[in-house]
Design a protein around this motif. Structure first.
Motif, PDB file in Angstrom:
ATOM      1  N   VAL A  73       5.626   9.117-119.959  1.00 17.99           N
ATOM      2  CA  VAL A  73       5.555  10.581-120.026  1.00 17.99           C
ATOM      3  C   VAL A  73       4.153  10.945-120.518  1.00 17.99           C
ATOM      4  CG1 VAL A  73       6.773  12.668-120.750  1.00 17.99           C
ATOM      5  CG2 VAL A  73       7.982  10.486-120.732  1.00 17.99           C
ATOM      6  N   SER A  74       3.178  10.622-119.726  1.00 17.29           N
ATOM      7  CA  SER A  74       1.770  10.871-120.084  1.00 17.29           C
ATOM      8  C   SER A  74       0.948  10.696-118.822  1.00 17.29           C
ATOM      9  CB  SER A  74       1.294   9.854-121.129  1.00 17.29           C
ATOM     10  OG  SER A  74       1.216   8.568-120.554  1.00 17.29           O
ATOM     11  N   VAL A  75      -0.252  11.240-118.866  1.00 15.59           N
ATOM     12  CA  VAL A  75      -1.163  10.920-117.758  1.00 15.59           C
ATOM     13  C   VAL A  75      -1.941   9.647-118.075  1.00 15.59           C
ATOM     14  CG1 VAL A  75      -3.090  12.396-118.536  1.00 15.59           C
ATOM     15  CG2 VAL A  75      -2.845  11.864-116.131  1.00 15.59           C
ATOM     16  N   GLY A  76      -2.288   9.473-119.364  1.00 19.16           N
ATOM     17  CA  GLY A  76      -3.044   8.294-119.788  1.00 19.16           C
ATOM     18  C   GLY A  76      -2.150   7.064-119.727  1.00 19.16           C
ATOM     19  N   VAL A  77      -2.724   5.942-119.288  1.00 22.27           N
ATOM     20  CA  VAL A  77      -1.917   4.724-119.195  1.00 22.27           C
ATOM     21  C   VAL A  77      -2.553   3.589-120.005  1.00 22.27           C
ATOM     22  CG1 VAL A  77      -0.735   5.266-117.038  1.00 22.27           C
ATOM     23  CG2 VAL A  77      -2.986   4.193-116.941  1.00 22.27           C
ATOM     24  N   VAL A  98       0.970  17.986-113.677  1.00 25.66           N
ATOM     25  CA  VAL A  98       1.734  19.009-114.416  1.00 25.66           C
ATOM     26  C   VAL A  98       1.097  19.355-115.755  1.00 25.66           C
ATOM     27  CG1 VAL A  98       3.970  18.601-113.327  1.00 25.66           C
ATOM     28  CG2 VAL A  98       3.305  17.209-115.284  1.00 25.66           C
ATOM     29  N   LEU A  99       0.238  18.476-116.274  1.00 24.37           N
ATOM     30  CA  LEU A  99      -0.344  18.765-117.585  1.00 24.37           C
ATOM     31  C   LEU A  99      -1.802  19.215-117.512  1.00 24.37           C
ATOM     32  CD1 LEU A  99      -2.133  16.117-117.712  1.00 24.37           C
ATOM     33  CD2 LEU A  99      -0.322  15.131-119.058  1.00 24.37           C
ATOM     34  N   THR A 100      -2.330  19.279-116.310  1.00 22.82           N
ATOM     35  CA  THR A 100      -3.776  19.528-116.174  1.00 22.82           C
ATOM     36  C   THR A 100      -4.207  20.843-116.835  1.00 22.82           C
ATOM     37  OG1 THR A 100      -3.814  18.307-114.113  1.00 22.82           O
ATOM     38  CG2 THR A 100      -5.606  19.856-114.458  1.00 22.82           C
ATOM     39  N   SER A 236      -9.795  13.405-124.677  1.00 23.49           N
ATOM     40  CA  SER A 236      -9.414  12.245-123.847  1.00 23.49           C
ATOM     41  C   SER A 236      -8.695  11.205-124.693  1.00 23.49           C
ATOM     42  CB  SER A 236     -10.630  11.681-123.122  1.00 23.49           C
ATOM     43  OG  SER A 236     -11.540  11.073-124.004  1.00 23.49           O
ATOM     44  N   ARG A 237      -9.423  10.267-125.250  1.00 21.05           N
ATOM     45  CA  ARG A 237      -8.845   9.282-126.159  1.00 21.05           C
ATOM     46  C   ARG A 237      -9.853   9.003-127.264  1.00 21.05           C
ATOM     47  NH1 ARG A 237      -4.683  10.412-124.148  1.00 21.05           N
ATOM     48  NH2 ARG A 237      -3.163   9.045-123.176  1.00 21.05           N
ATOM     49  N   GLY A 238      -9.347   8.784-128.480  1.00 23.31           N
ATOM     50  CA  GLY A 238     -10.231   8.563-129.624  1.00 23.31           C
ATOM     51  C   GLY A 238     -11.155   7.373-129.432  1.00 23.31           C
ATOM     52  N   PRO A 284      -3.508  17.557-133.800  1.00 24.78           N
ATOM     53  CA  PRO A 284      -2.733  16.309-133.724  1.00 24.78           C
ATOM     54  C   PRO A 284      -2.331  15.901-132.300  1.00 24.78           C
ATOM     55  CG  PRO A 284      -1.311  18.085-134.439  1.00 24.78           C
ATOM     56  CD  PRO A 284      -2.676  18.690-134.266  1.00 24.78           C
ATOM     57  N   HIS A 285      -3.303  15.616-131.460  1.00 26.11           N
ATOM     58  CA  HIS A 285      -3.061  15.185-130.072  1.00 26.11           C
ATOM     59  C   HIS A 285      -2.079  16.143-129.376  1.00 26.11           C
ATOM     60  CE1 HIS A 285      -3.174  11.416-127.298  1.00 26.11           C
ATOM     61  NE2 HIS A 285      -2.973  12.497-126.590  1.00 26.11           N
ATOM     62  N   ILE A 286      -2.528  17.400-129.268  1.00 23.71           N
ATOM     63  CA  ILE A 286      -1.653  18.436-128.690  1.00 23.71           C
ATOM     64  C   ILE A 286      -2.040  18.773-127.255  1.00 23.71           C
ATOM     65  CG2 ILE A 286      -1.092  19.548-130.888  1.00 23.71           C
ATOM     66  CD1 ILE A 286      -3.201  21.724-130.142  1.00 23.71           C
ATOM     67  N   ALA A 296       8.048  19.777-118.074  1.00 15.77           N
ATOM     68  CA  ALA A 296       7.631  19.415-116.711  1.00 15.77           C
ATOM     69  C   ALA A 296       7.227  17.939-116.643  1.00 15.77           C
ATOM     70  CB  ALA A 296       6.475  20.306-116.265  1.00 15.77           C
ATOM     71  N   MET A 297       6.575  17.455-117.684  1.00 15.04           N
ATOM     72  CA  MET A 297       6.182  16.037-117.716  1.00 15.04           C
ATOM     73  C   MET A 297       7.414  15.136-117.759  1.00 15.04           C
ATOM     74  SD  MET A 297       3.052  16.330-120.428  1.00 15.04           S
ATOM     75  CE  MET A 297       2.743  14.588-120.660  1.00 15.04           C
ATOM     76  N   ALA A 298       8.378  15.530-118.595  1.00 12.62           N
ATOM     77  CA  ALA A 298       9.592  14.710-118.716  1.00 12.62           C
ATOM     78  C   ALA A 298      10.347  14.692-117.386  1.00 12.62           C
ATOM     79  CB  ALA A 298      10.468  15.248-119.845  1.00 12.62           C
TER      80      ALA A 298
HETATM   81  C1  DGY Z   1      -1.419  12.065-121.955  1.00 10.33           C
HETATM   82  O1  DGY Z   1      -0.618  12.565-121.176  1.00 10.33           O
HETATM   83  O2  DGY Z   1      -2.047  11.037-121.694  1.00 10.33           O
HETATM   84  C2  DGY Z   1      -1.564  12.730-123.273  1.00 10.33           C
HETATM   85  O3  DGY Z   1      -2.763  12.440-123.872  1.00 10.33           O
HETATM   86  C3  DGY Z   1      -0.442  12.298-124.164  1.00 10.33           C
HETATM   87  O4  DGY Z   1      -0.604  10.966-124.506  1.00 10.33           O
END
Ligand code: DGY
Length: 329
Positions: A73-77, A98-100, A236-238, A284-286, A296-298
């Motif tokens: 349930v994320s775009v990042g893998v 869906v999260l763009t 993006s990512r820390g 907090p990673h929102i 929508a992601m779920a």
């Molecule tokens: C994503 O969808 O990758 C968000 O950063 C949540 O991890």
């Protein structure tokens, strides 16, 4: 017989009942903490996994000999070992698109919050420190008309460019693997080398995925290229950033401010020096965290998983190699 799905993220009642129509479901709450033992116990029966924010490494997945599909349930893998999944022919899917827009909204919120010092000044009001008209020591900086620099011109980068160009009249610069003529035409954007972008942009926004190639991409050398009025935004990512180098750049006034939604370690430790700095807005990673988008992601993740378990190619398949093994084997 129904297949077995281990869920390590709670779903809405609607999605849960949809999943349960097709699969036996075990829900593991808090898999990062006390749920880990229950997750390990459930894995030997799992045909499918669905969840987010958990590193699924080889020792854990070795416990799941029947596993066919992982639906993130994320775009990042970056939480998954793609080589391992490919070797075992396990399908991995994610939830792009869906999260763009929501994630780009978060990026823009951080741009505005840092430039206009929203959190710092709102706290001044809240703590009773607003005692007279504010003066130059509390002024922020304009956003409109300033140069927006985007590193990683994927879907989220484009959505950010759209906001900057059409909403705020910002010249847009970008850096990515290769130039994107369609993006340039749409947003009048200019392609730059990473170094040139760091030197020219007022807002430097990271929207690229974490990979072996991008880990530590922005460090002391890159911060040294930025200008003292630069504002650094990371959605993006820390781990794309060398965090101690970022802290040093902020402490030494090499850059003006930072808006950060992601960190090297999450949750961000309470004693992080970042939290001592007034010119840091930390969230907090929102990125995608709205009711509408998370649902929508779920839903997308449930669809992907049900397709995979039914022997169909999931719409958002991340590792076509595993699919190739499946159809040829
Ligand atoms: C994503 O969808 O990758 C968000 O950063 C949540 O991890």
């Amino acid at each position: 017989m129904k297949k077995h799905v281990v869920l390590y993220k709670k779903l809405s009642p609607t999605l849960m009942s949809r999943l349960q129509q097709h699969a036996d479901v075990t829900l593991i709450d808090e898999p990062n903490r006390d749920g880990l033992a229950r997750l390990r116990a459930a894995l030997p029966h799992a045909h499918g996994l669905l969840g987010a924010s958990l590193k699924l490494d080889a020792p854990l997945l070795d416990l799941a000999p029947h596993l066919e599909a992982v639906s993130s349930v994320s775009v990042g893998v970056d939480n998954y070992d793609l080589d391992y999944l490919d070797r075992r022919g396990i399908l991995l899917s994610n939830t792009p698109d869906v999260l763009t827009e929501t994630t780009a909204d978060t990026g823009f919120a951080l741009i505005l919050a840092t430039a206009r010092r929203m959190v710092e000044l709102a706290n001044m009001v809240r703590t009773g420190q607003w005692k007279s008209n504010i003066g130059p020591q509390h002024f922020g900086n304009d956003v409109h008309g300033k140069t927006l620099g985007i590193i990683g011109m994927g879907r989220i980068g484009e959505a950010l460019a759209q906001r900057g160009h059409f909403g705020f009249g910002m010249p847009v610069l970008y850096h990515s693997h290769s130039p994107k003529p369609a993006v340039e035409a749409r947003f009048n954007a200019g392609y730059r080398s990473l170094e040139a972008l760091l030197q020219e942009a007022d807002f430097i926004c990271l929207t690229l995925p974490l990979t072996a190639e991008t880990q530590g991409l922005i460090g002391a050398r890159q911060f040294a290229l930025m200008r003292p009025q630069s504002i650094f935004i990371n959605i993006s990512r820390g781990k794309v950033v060398d965090e101690p180098a970022l802290i040093a750049a902020l402490q030494q006034g090499q850059i003006r401010a930072a808006g950060l939604d992601v960190f090297e370690r999450e949750p961000l430790p309470h004693d992080s020096p970042l939290l001592q700095l007034n010119n840091v807005v930390a969230t907090p990673h929102i990125g995608s965290a709205t009711h509408e988008t998370r649902e929508a992601m779920a839903q997308c993740a449930v669809d992907n998983l049900l397709s995979a378990l039914a022997g169909e190619r999931p719409l958002n398949l991340v590792n076509p190699k595993a699919w190739g093994m499946r159809v040829s084997g």
